[in-house]
Enzyme design. Sequence first.
Site, short mmCIF file in Angstrom:
data_model
loop_
_atom_site.label_atom_id
_atom_site.label_comp_id
_atom_site.label_asym_id
_atom_site.label_seq_id
_atom_site.Cartn_x
_atom_site.Cartn_y
_atom_site.Cartn_z
N ARG A 90 -5.58 37.75 -4.95
CA ARG A 90 -4.85 38.50 -3.94
C ARG A 90 -5.67 38.63 -2.66
NH1 ARG A 90 -2.22 44.64 -4.40
NH2 ARG A 90 -1.57 44.75 -2.23
N CYS A 164 12.48 45.54 -8.60
CA CYS A 164 11.58 45.93 -7.51
C CYS A 164 11.74 47.43 -7.29
CB CYS A 164 11.93 45.17 -6.24
SG CYS A 164 10.89 45.56 -4.81
N TYR A 244 8.93 45.67 4.33
CA TYR A 244 8.48 44.27 4.40
C TYR A 244 9.05 43.56 5.62
CZ TYR A 244 6.48 44.60 -0.27
OH TYR A 244 5.72 44.96 -1.35
#
Length: 421
Positions: A90, A164, A244
């Site tokens: 990551r 999600c 996002y």
Amino acid sequence: MKLTVVGGGSTYTPELIDGFARLRDTLPVEELVLVDPAAERLELVGGLARRIFAKQGHDGRIVTTSDLDAGVDGADAVLLQLRVGGQAARQQDETWPLECGCVGQETTGAGGLAKALRTVPVVLDIAERVRRTNPHAWIIDFTNPVGIVTRALLQAGHKAVGLCNVAIGFQRKFAGLLGVTPADVHLDHVGLNHLTWETGVRLGGPEGEDVLPKLLTGHGDTIAADLHLPRPLLDRLGVVPSYYLRYFYAHDEVVRELGTKPSRAAEVAAMERELLQMYGDPALDEKPELLAKRGGAYYSEAAVDLAAGLLGGGGSPYQVVNTLNRGTLPFLPGDAVIEVQAAVGPNGPTPLAVPAVDPLFAGLMAQVTAYEDLALAAALRGGRDRVFKALLAHPLVGQYAYAEGLTDRLIAHNREHLAWA
């Protein structure tokens, strides 16, 4: 009822355990199996999990194992929450894209593609082993990038649903602002995973009064601040975008910010070290407050609701899930995976009808869907050219020079995880 969590050694897991304990009437788990190859982490997480169950009076059995086949045998549902390459991968996903002037993020853009390439083959292997051992089990995917991973699972014929926590986070936030219970709030939630908009906020269900205009008028500053977007933008859009969307609506601003501070991966890695130390304390019998900063808020409640619906035990009548489009959004292919409200039952999710989508949002959805097609092809078949095409198609990349540079960096940083490289 038996549930299995693959990636059970994650520091997320106590959030999930807490939900299973609190919501045992909704989802009566008799056996919970935590599967993870990291034995030391699994022992720490498993110990805390048992203490949480004991404190809350849950008599379910918690089993830890590194044997995937044994862990999924007889499971009614298998939850996937793994991270191939761990926080080290990551960290790379969030840094090398910045060298090309692009957003470094673990689920979208070049970093998101890298994660998909590492993850899809591993998840498909796990799913095949679940199918051989227990073909009737539902697979609930919380592993990012959820849209691409869920599409890979569905394309391979697995009983899978993607999950999600963005929508449930908005539901809780809006309920607090409106002074109602979360169950009173129904979201008109539409888009792809991590590319969604709340186009309506209804009280009482899908036919209830839409209070989104009132919410934006009375609480627009608070919502905008949470999203790190300007209030006038929300007013002009007339919707609430996922946080996002900031990577798309303020790309260059975000790139500048990311270049001046430690990566989120570095922050999470430090947090995980502290959490694991806490989990080893035999006196700890509840999820620590620090876990709320780790991410994944309300994941447990969303997971319980979804599993209960799929297994016929109840749960909320409508839930936001990732599932096949099949005409719900007519401007996208039928086999695209979309994130929308659905009625969830033992036969899986059935998306609710979605009103016509503004071209401003539909156009971006269509472009990212095309990218996801190419990303999945690269994950399944490999090859530098497929990686390049996926990057070129992504709206956060889009220029051939960027795509060339990012392709080289992606392969160099992920070679150990790419069988074809």
